[in-house]
Each structure stands twice: as C-alpha cells, then as structure tokens.
Design a protein around this motif. Structure first.
Motif, PDB file in Angstrom:
ATOM      1  N   ALA A  69       0.829  -1.210   0.000  1.00 10.30           N
ATOM      2  CA  ALA A  69       0.000   0.000   0.000  1.00 10.30           C
ATOM      3  C   ALA A  69       0.857   1.251   0.000  1.00 10.30           C
ATOM      4  O   ALA A  69       0.399   2.325  -0.400  1.00 10.30           O
ATOM      5  N   LEU A  70       2.133   1.107   0.425  1.00  9.79           N
ATOM      6  CA  LEU A  70       3.015   2.269   0.524  1.00  9.79           C
ATOM      7  C   LEU A  70       4.462   1.783   0.609  1.00  9.79           C
ATOM      8  O   LEU A  70       4.741   0.756   1.232  1.00  9.79           O
ATOM      9  N   VAL A  71       5.367   2.525  -0.037  1.00 11.68           N
ATOM     10  CA  VAL A  71       6.807   2.296   0.091  1.00 11.68           C
ATOM     11  C   VAL A  71       7.405   3.486   0.829  1.00 11.68           C
ATOM     12  O   VAL A  71       7.154   4.642   0.467  1.00 11.68           O
ATOM     13  N   ILE A  72       8.187   3.207   1.870  1.00  9.08           N
ATOM     14  CA  ILE A  72       8.878   4.265   2.615  1.00  9.08           C
ATOM     15  C   ILE A  72      10.377   4.040   2.449  1.00  9.08           C
ATOM     16  O   ILE A  72      10.908   3.024   2.908  1.00  9.08           O
ATOM     17  N   HIS A  73      11.043   4.973   1.789  1.00 10.13           N
ATOM     18  CA  HIS A  73      12.458   4.810   1.456  1.00 10.13           C
ATOM     19  C   HIS A  73      13.318   5.638   2.395  1.00 10.13           C
ATOM     20  O   HIS A  73      12.896   6.687   2.878  1.00 10.13           O
ATOM     21  N   CYS A  74      14.524   5.161   2.633  1.00 11.93           N
ATOM     22  CA  CYS A  74      15.473   5.958   3.418  1.00 11.93           C
ATOM     23  C   CYS A  74      15.917   7.170   2.597  1.00 11.93           C
ATOM     24  O   CYS A  74      15.472   7.367   1.470  1.00 11.93           O
ATOM     25  N   GLY A  75      16.814   7.959   3.128  1.00 11.05           N
ATOM     26  CA  GLY A  75      17.275   9.155   2.425  1.00 11.05           C
ATOM     27  C   GLY A  75      18.110   8.886   1.200  1.00 11.05           C
ATOM     28  O   GLY A  75      18.386   9.803   0.428  1.00 11.05           O
ATOM     29  N   ALA A  76      18.532   7.618   1.008  1.00 14.80           N
ATOM     30  CA  ALA A  76      19.278   7.196  -0.194  1.00 14.80           C
ATOM     31  C   ALA A  76      20.621   7.908  -0.328  1.00 14.80           C
ATOM     32  O   ALA A  76      21.072   8.163  -1.437  1.00 14.80           O
ATOM     33  N   CYS A  77      21.263   8.209   0.798  1.00  9.20           N
ATOM     34  CA  CYS A  77      22.556   8.896   0.703  1.00  9.20           C
ATOM     35  C   CYS A  77      23.607   8.012   0.043  1.00  9.20           C
ATOM     36  O   CYS A  77      24.611   8.519  -0.466  1.00  9.20           O
ATOM     37  N   MET A  78      23.413   6.676   0.011  1.00 12.53           N
ATOM     38  CA  MET A  78      24.372   5.773  -0.611  1.00 12.53           C
ATOM     39  C   MET A  78      24.019   5.452  -2.057  1.00 12.53           C
ATOM     40  O   MET A  78      24.750   4.707  -2.714  1.00 12.53           O
ATOM     41  N   PHE A  79      22.907   5.960  -2.565  1.00  9.87           N
ATOM     42  CA  PHE A  79      22.504   5.751  -3.960  1.00  9.87           C
ATOM     43  C   PHE A  79      22.887   6.972  -4.791  1.00  9.87           C
ATOM     44  O   PHE A  79      22.980   8.090  -4.278  1.00  9.87           O
ATOM     45  N   ASN A  80      23.057   6.764  -6.078  1.00  6.52           N
ATOM     46  CA  ASN A  80      23.113   7.915  -6.976  1.00  6.52           C
ATOM     47  C   ASN A  80      21.687   8.336  -7.322  1.00  6.52           C
ATOM     48  O   ASN A  80      20.718   7.609  -7.079  1.00  6.52           O
ATOM     49  N   ARG A  81      21.549   9.528  -7.863  1.00  7.08           N
ATOM     50  CA  ARG A  81      20.226  10.082  -8.150  1.00  7.08           C
ATOM     51  C   ARG A  81      19.466   9.228  -9.168  1.00  7.08           C
ATOM     52  O   ARG A  81      18.249   9.038  -9.057  1.00  7.08           O
ATOM     53  N   THR A  82      20.193   8.673 -10.144  1.00  6.99           N
ATOM     54  CA  THR A  82      19.541   7.878 -11.188  1.00  6.99           C
ATOM     55  C   THR A  82      18.818   6.681 -10.599  1.00  6.99           C
ATOM     56  O   THR A  82      17.671   6.400 -10.950  1.00  6.99           O
ATOM     57  N   GLU A  83      19.483   5.958  -9.707  1.00  5.09           N
ATOM     58  CA  GLU A  83      18.852   4.772  -9.130  1.00  5.09           C
ATOM     59  C   GLU A  83      17.632   5.139  -8.301  1.00  5.09           C
ATOM     60  O   GLU A  83      16.603   4.472  -8.365  1.00  5.09           O
ATOM     61  N   MET A  84      17.732   6.218  -7.521  1.00 10.05           N
ATOM     62  CA  MET A  84      16.592   6.611  -6.702  1.00 10.05           C
ATOM     63  C   MET A  84      15.425   7.062  -7.565  1.00 10.05           C
ATOM     64  O   MET A  84      14.261   6.718  -7.305  1.00 10.05           O
ATOM     65  N   LEU A  85      15.716   7.830  -8.605  1.00  7.13           N
ATOM     66  CA  LEU A  85      14.638   8.274  -9.496  1.00  7.13           C
ATOM     67  C   LEU A  85      13.960   7.098 -10.169  1.00  7.13           C
ATOM     68  O   LEU A  85      12.738   7.099 -10.367  1.00  7.13           O
ATOM     69  N   ARG A  86      14.742   6.079 -10.546  1.00  5.49           N
ATOM     70  CA  ARG A  86      14.139   4.907 -11.179  1.00  5.49           C
ATOM     71  C   ARG A  86      13.193   4.200 -10.210  1.00  5.49           C
ATOM     72  O   ARG A  86      12.155   3.683 -10.607  1.00  5.49           O
ATOM     73  N   ARG A  87      13.545   4.190  -8.936  1.00  2.74           N
ATOM     74  CA  ARG A  87      12.655   3.580  -7.947  1.00  2.74           C
ATOM     75  C   ARG A  87      11.362   4.391  -7.813  1.00  2.74           C
ATOM     76  O   ARG A  87      10.267   3.822  -7.719  1.00  2.74           O
ATOM     77  N   VAL A  88      11.509   5.699  -7.786  1.00  5.75           N
ATOM     78  CA  VAL A  88      10.317   6.544  -7.703  1.00  5.75           C
ATOM     79  C   VAL A  88       9.427   6.310  -8.917  1.00  5.75           C
ATOM     80  O   VAL A  88       8.201   6.126  -8.795  1.00  5.75           O
ATOM     81  N   ARG A  89      10.036   6.313 -10.107  1.00  2.16           N
ATOM     82  CA  ARG A  89       9.255   6.139 -11.342  1.00  2.16           C
ATOM     83  C   ARG A  89       8.622   4.754 -11.424  1.00  2.16           C
ATOM     84  O   ARG A  89       7.499   4.603 -11.918  1.00  2.16           O
ATOM     85  N   GLU A  90       9.337   3.733 -10.933  1.00  5.20           N
ATOM     86  CA  GLU A  90       8.780   2.385 -10.956  1.00  5.20           C
ATOM     87  C   GLU A  90       7.568   2.291 -10.033  1.00  5.20           C
ATOM     88  O   GLU A  90       6.559   1.670 -10.375  1.00  5.20           O
ATOM     89  N   CYS A  91       7.646   2.913  -8.872  1.00  3.01           N
ATOM     90  CA  CYS A  91       6.486   2.940  -7.976  1.00  3.01           C
ATOM     91  C   CYS A  91       5.318   3.676  -8.629  1.00  3.01           C
ATOM     92  O   CYS A  91       4.160   3.231  -8.551  1.00  3.01           O
ATOM     93  N   GLN A  92       5.608   4.795  -9.280  1.00  5.71           N
ATOM     94  CA  GLN A  92       4.546   5.531  -9.962  1.00  5.71           C
ATOM     95  C   GLN A  92       3.920   4.699 -11.075  1.00  5.71           C
ATOM     96  O   GLN A  92       2.709   4.686 -11.256  1.00  5.71           O
ATOM     97  N   ARG A  93       4.766   3.995 -11.819  1.00  4.62           N
ATOM     98  CA  ARG A  93       4.259   3.160 -12.914  1.00  4.62           C
ATOM     99  C   ARG A  93       3.356   2.052 -12.389  1.00  4.62           C
ATOM    100  O   ARG A  93       2.360   1.691 -13.032  1.00  4.62           O
ATOM    101  N   ARG A  94       3.678   1.532 -11.212  1.00  2.15           N
ATOM    102  CA  ARG A  94       2.889   0.442 -10.632  1.00  2.15           C
ATOM    103  C   ARG A  94       1.718   0.949  -9.794  1.00  2.15           C
ATOM    104  O   ARG A  94       0.954   0.158  -9.246  1.00  2.15           O
TER     105      ARG A  94
END
Length: 413
Positions: free
Chosen positions: A359-384
């Motif tokens: 029903a919901l995804v709660i992500h950490c601040g993603a300080c260890m990810f690059n922006r591309t990977e985090m954006l892809r996660r956001v977009r994948e959640c939006q797509r689903r």
C-alpha cells in the motif's frame, strides 16, 4: 597520467561519497575486451584479463576521477552471453547494474552488433540511459559498414578504440563527457540554494544509540561541507542545546536543518519565522523527486487494517534496538493510523518485483545511492501505482509538521 597524478585522482575519487559518484557500466558479450578497456581507461590493472571467456563473474567497481566529468564509478560486468545457471545469475547482475547506472558503454568487437548487442541497446533505450557504442580491437579490426550505418541511422553515439594499444582512449573519455546529461555536469545543490554567503545555517544532530561513534552521518557531513564551500557559517548542536544556541544569535539563522527523528521537538523550539527542514527532506529533493514523496506521505491517512508497507533501505547496517526503519517508523505509523499493518524490509540495491502488494513504500534518504537509481525507484512505484515517500517526509507527516518542513523546498505549495 603519471603515477603521482593518478594516485591523487584515485584518492579524490575514493574520498567522494559513493552516492555522489556518477556510475558508468561497461556491458557487452564475453571476451570483447571490457576488462581490457577498463584497465586502459584507468591506466591500472583493475580487472583480470584473459582469453578465457567469462573471466569477469561479478561486477568489478572502480572509483575513478574521469576528467572533466569528475568522480565516477566504472562497473566492469559479466558477459551478457554468459551460459548455464550460474551464467544466468551473472547476466541478471549485469542488468541490475544497468538499472542503477547514469551512463553505459556497450563494447563490441570484430563480431560487431549482433542479437545480444541489439537487445542491450533496446534495454538501455527503454531505461532512457545515455550510452556509447564502443567498437574495440580497432588495432586489428574496423567496424563494418553495416554497423556504422546502423549507429548513424539511429543517432547512436559511437567510437572505435583499441584497449590493447590505447588508441582513441582519450577521445572516448571526451565522448563520455559530451554524452553525460547536463544534470551530471552541473554542480549538485543540496541546501545551498536556501541561503547565501555569510548566512548562518544551524544543524541539529541528535546523538543517540543510532548515531555512529565518533562521526556524523553522511547527510550531515554533506550539508556542512556544502555550507563551507559556499562561505556560509555552519553550526551544529544537539537538540538539547538548541534553545540556548538560538538565544545567542543576534541575527536569527537563515535556515535550521534537523534530523527528522527530533523534528517535533525542534519545531516547537524554532520560531516560525525561521525556515526549518530536515536532512531527509533535503535528500528527497537531492536524490529523487520531492513532490511524489510528499504526495506519498498522504497515504498514511487512508491505510487500512492489514495493509503491507515496504521499508526500503539503501544500505545494510547493524540493526539497533531503536532502529528508525525497523522499530521507530512502524511504531509511529501504528500510533498515527491506529491500524495493525504488515511491514517488510529490503536493503541495498534489490527492489522487489511484487510492488503491487504494498500500500506504501517508505524509502530511506538514499545517501548511498546515486540520483539515477533513486529516481528509477520513484518512477517504478509511480508506474505500478504504489505511493512512495521517504523517512524524513514520512516522519514530518506523522508528527504533524510536514507543511512547515517542505515550505523552504516547495515554496509554491
């Protein structure tokens, strides 16, 4: 590059936080020269080179200062044509690297662009991933007319090099810089657009059982360093000293940034006239897309009994008794909603395929990810159709202070 300059560049690349380095994937079939090309680019023996197919099994990551682009991590991946059950796992790992890369190099040899290369091109285009087709082994073979025509007709960036002789390696690096999205070339801004040179930025950093011994957490370090780079006056206090610190200012701070875990307390101490936000909210904007995170936090108001909530962590860590993702957040959410919910946790680069179950995804601040990977996660959640938010935004919502926290970052909301 001489040894001293290379060592200095390596030190700079290593010192840059992992999530701040641009990620470049080397992909292609086995034995096309991916490892040799990595060694030629870096001037070092990073990957093992052999005539035997499949020498590279897991992705090899090399931090490197790729001028004029800056600090990068180059991933040498397993051959996309690897065979067998183990080979299938290696190919799967290669696809995962592509999904978090900022750019890619597709390496081909004298066999040219075949079915494997065409499939990779299709995948990278579907990911909207900038990539460079690199025809390797140019010392003995030139790309075919058909392959060159294919690249020209489809406006695919391409170059012919030789990892063996070093021919065109400098030109390859320049092509990568030209290919990089403008966002990668621009100086990233974390909080620096919220104050000016000479302003005071006050950071609130609680020291509790979850705080690392002898150091600050990465988001706090990055905010402080950015303030120093911009000639602002950065100060740090614990929440228990915040009220006293504010009394000592003849001119109020331009901005207060706090750890989200104490946002309710800090909100009560800091006058409404002083802009206030959280480190995690800054990272929601810096590493991803803040508006969807804010919208996702509204899902707390409509969660139902038995709903599944996914807690996503970018890195693995020792779980504390009061761990924010596994203990504090579920407790706060349960208290806020009054519902009995199911919480699942994932860590690292793995992201579940069954997102629709949540029903919901709660992500950490993603300080260890690059922006591309985090954006892809956001977009994948939006797509689903699955709402997503992050720790700082979620906590601010649960504590009833979200409008104030996002006001400096989304002034038109």
């Amino acid at each position: 590059m001489c040894t001293g300059m290379q060592n200095a560049a390596d030190a700079a690349a290593q010192a840059t936080p992992r999530g701040m380095r641009y990620q470049i994937a080397l992909v292609g079939r086995r034995n096309v020269g991916k490892s040799s090309l990595l060694n030629a680019m870096t001037g070092q023996q990073i990957s093992i080179v052999s005539e035997t197919k499949g020498t590279t099994t897991d992705a090899v990551a090399k931090p490197y200062e790729l001028l004029p682009l800056g600090p990068v991590t180059i991933f040498d991946t397993a051959g996309i044509d690897d065979e067998g059950d183990l080979g299938a796992l290696r190919v799967g790992a290669t696809h995962k690297v592509l999904c978090r890369a900022d750019m890619a190099m597709l390496i081909a040899d004298d066999q040219g662009l075949g079915d494997y290369e065409l499939a990779l091109i299709e995948q990278m285009q579907s990911l909207e991933l900038p990539f460079l087709v690199v025809f390797n082994k140019g010392d003995s073979h030139q790309p075919s007319r058909d392959d060159l025509a294919f690249c020209l007709e489809r406006s695919l960036a391409h170059i012919c090099v030789s990892a063996t002789t070093g021919s065109n390696i400098s030109a390859l690096k320049q092509r990568l810089f030209e290919l990089a999205p403008e966002e990668l070339k621009a100086e990233p801004v974390l909080a620096g657009d919220l104050y000016r040179s000479g302003d005071v930025v006050l950071c609130v950093a609680p020291i509790d059982t979850a705080a690392p011994k002898g150091r600050l957490i990465l988001p706090q370090v990055q905010v402080l360093r950015e303030a120093l780079d911009r000639s602002a006056m950065a100060m740090v206090v614990k929440e228990t000293e915040l009220a006293d610190a504010l009394k000592r200012f003849t001119t109020p701070p331009k901005l207060v940034i706090t750890d989200a875990q104490v946002i309710k307390f800090v909100d009560q101490v800091v006058p409404n006239s002083i802009p206030l936000t959280t480190f995690s909210s800054l990272f929601a904007r810096f590493k991803g897309d803040l508006p969807p995170m804010v919208a996702g936090a509204e899902r707390f108001d409509s969660l139902e009994e038995g709903d599944k909530v996914l807690i996503a962590e970018a890195c693995s860590h020792n779980v504390q008794e009061d761990d924010i993702g596994r203990v504090k957040l579920p407790n706060w959410i349960g208290k806020y909603t009054g519902k009995s919910l199911q919480f699942d946790v994932v860590s690292g680069h793995d992201f579940p395929d069954n997102l629709e179950e949540y029903a919901l995804v709660i992500h950490c601040g993603a300080c260890m990810f690059n922006r591309t990977e985090m954006l892809r996660r956001v977009r994948e959640c939006q797509r689903r159709g699955v709402p997503i938010t992050n720790y700082g935004v979620a906590i601010s919502k649960l504590q009833g202070v979200l409008p104030r926290v996002i006001a400096p970052l989304m002034p038109n909301q």
